[in-house]
Motif scaffolding. Structure first.
Motif, PDB file in Angstrom:
ATOM      1  N   PHE A  74       0.830  -1.206   0.000  1.00 10.81           N
ATOM      2  CA  PHE A  74       0.000   0.000   0.000  1.00 10.81           C
ATOM      3  C   PHE A  74       0.863   1.254   0.000  1.00 10.81           C
ATOM      4  N   VAL A  75       1.931   1.269   0.797  1.00 12.28           N
ATOM      5  CA  VAL A  75       2.835   2.430   0.837  1.00 12.28           C
ATOM      6  C   VAL A  75       3.413   2.687  -0.548  1.00 12.28           C
ATOM      7  N   THR A  76       3.873   1.621  -1.207  1.00 11.26           N
ATOM      8  CA  THR A  76       4.444   1.749  -2.547  1.00 11.26           C
ATOM      9  C   THR A  76       3.397   2.247  -3.541  1.00 11.26           C
ATOM     10  N   TRP A  77       2.206   1.656  -3.486  1.00  6.60           N
ATOM     11  CA  TRP A  77       1.128   2.034  -4.405  1.00  6.60           C
ATOM     12  C   TRP A  77       0.756   3.501  -4.223  1.00  6.60           C
ATOM     13  N   TYR A  78       0.595   3.946  -2.993  1.00  5.11           N
ATOM     14  CA  TYR A  78       0.192   5.327  -2.735  1.00  5.11           C
ATOM     15  C   TYR A  78       1.260   6.311  -3.213  1.00  5.11           C
ATOM     16  N   GLN A  79       2.521   5.991  -2.972  1.00  4.75           N
ATOM     17  CA  GLN A  79       3.596   6.878  -3.397  1.00  4.75           C
ATOM     18  C   GLN A  79       3.679   6.962  -4.922  1.00  4.75           C
ATOM     19  N   LEU A  80       3.365   5.868  -5.580  1.00  6.74           N
ATOM     20  CA  LEU A  80       3.317   5.879  -7.046  1.00  6.74           C
ATOM     21  C   LEU A  80       2.174   6.757  -7.549  1.00  6.74           C
ATOM     22  N   VAL A  81       1.034   6.705  -6.877  1.00  5.47           N
ATOM     23  CA  VAL A  81      -0.098   7.547  -7.254  1.00  5.47           C
ATOM     24  C   VAL A  81       0.267   9.019  -7.107  1.00  5.47           C
ATOM     25  N   VAL A  82       0.927   9.362  -6.002  1.00  3.40           N
ATOM     26  CA  VAL A  82       1.379  10.752  -5.801  1.00  3.40           C
ATOM     27  C   VAL A  82       2.347  11.154  -6.904  1.00  3.40           C
ATOM     28  N   ALA A  83       3.264  10.254  -7.237  1.00  4.25           N
ATOM     29  CA  ALA A  83       4.243  10.544  -8.287  1.00  4.25           C
ATOM     30  C   ALA A  83       3.567  10.762  -9.636  1.00  4.25           C
ATOM     31  N   LEU A  84       2.553   9.948  -9.940  1.00  7.85           N
ATOM     32  CA  LEU A  84       1.842  10.097 -11.210  1.00  7.85           C
ATOM     33  C   LEU A  84       1.092  11.423 -11.275  1.00  7.85           C
TER      34      LEU A  84
END
Length: 340
Positions: A74-84
């Motif tokens: 979840f941490v990885t997924w959320y940070q990727l969403v922020v990056a996108l």
């Protein structure tokens, strides 16, 4: 910043000492190294230090620090969403280093193998931080150099020079001694650290094979990698049961401070791309090499001060050897590049 073709020339991940930045596609390097004011170089290097250190420390705080939120997917997924989201905003501004957002299905299929490696690298990296102290983090993930040489031989069929092999021997010695001397040794942490190192090495090789698909533009590659990584992680996140556990057992998700911290970490993860771009653009390859090694040293010292991690004599020796081996390898690669 200009957007000349010089800025699109890829440098392999194996030519860099850094490997923990979660969103970095691959650095670029211009053909000619220009002289820039010392104040500008100092500012760029300082910016890189602050952003790079922030990525590691903030992820550690989230995964097993004061936030104690051990949900790596979840941490990885959320940070990727922020990056996108940041990619989309930045790209929409126009006349920036990041081109307009694009997502072509045909190209995405060709980038997909790289993204699988990319996702493995990100998740393993966060899992490593979950189980090990930041002081041991450099040691746990130091084998990326060794895996790079191994995969370069097996996949690209290229041999490595003797000095580079010596550097790998030093790094491996540091890994063994540091692991043996680690007071709070964790087998899962070492496993994820080694796994992350392997994925980092594979990522560097696959980047070289994939960049041509996106016209050798590392920012376009970041568009596809980030988008596909979110798509790939979403079903894994649901199947892992993390969402259910978070909703049922984690009270921290109902606090605004947690989401502020998570978002800031995502911003710094994206910011490392800008920091690396600026450092390679405005400093020499040698400065870039030294900066990466120095940052690792500062990271270890600061981690000991901030997190109060106890370091045994053997652990300290292992950390030192891992840093020396990594620094020596970076120097060897730099010398090999300038001699070509």
């Amino acid at each position: 910043m200009n957007s000349s073709r010089d800025n699109d020339i890829p440098m392999s991940r194996k030519d860099m000492d850094e490997s923990e930045e979660p969103f970095l596609p691959t650095p670029v390097q211009s053909r000619g190294e220009k002289q820039h004011p010392v104040s500008l170089i100092a500012a760029v290097v300082s910016f890189y230090f602050v952003i790079s250190l922030s990525v590691v420390f903030l992820n550690k705080i989230i995964m097993s620090g004061s936030s104690d939120f051990p949900y790596a997917l979840f941490v990885t997924w959320y940070q990727l969403v922020v990056a996108l989201i940041l990619l989309l905003i930045w790209a929409s501004l126009g006349k920036s280093i990041i081109p307009p957002y694009e997502f072509n299905i045909a190209i995405a299929k060709k980038v997909a193998p790289l993204t699988f490696v990319y996702v493995g690298m990100l998740v393993m990296n966060n899992l490593c931080l979950k189980y090990v102290h930041v002081t041991f983090y450099q040691v746990a993930r130091s084998l990326s150099i060794n895996f790079t040489i191994l995969f370069t031989l097996l996949i690209l069929h290229k041999k490595t020079s003797l000095p580079a092999l010596v550097a790998c021997g030093i790094v491996f010695s540091g890994f063994v001694i540091g692991s043996y001397g680690e007071i709070n040794f964790s087998w899962p942490g070492v496993f994820y650290g080694v796994g992350s190192s392997a994925f980092v090495a594979l990522y560097g090789i696959y980047v070289q094979k994939t960049l041509a698909v996106v016209d050798n533009n590392q920012w376009k590659l970041l568009h596809y990698n980030t988008t596909l990584a979110i798509i790939f992680l979403s079903p894994l996140l649901l199947l892992s049961g993390e969402i259910t556990d978070i909703m049922e057992t984690s009270e921290i998700i109902y606090t605004s401070s947690f989401w502020v911290l998570m978002t800031i970490t995502g911003v710094t993860g994206f910011g490392i791309n800008i920091a690396m771009f600026l450092q390679v653009k405005y400093t020499s390859a040698l400065t870039n090499t030294i900066s990466g090694t120095a940052k690792s040293c500062v990271q270890t010292v600061l981690a000991a001060m901030i997190f109060k991690n106890e370091i045994s004599a053997l652990n300290g020796l292992g950390i030192l050897l891992a840093l020396i081996g990594s620094g020596y390898y970076s120097w060897v690669r730099y010398q090999e590049r300038i001699s070509k």
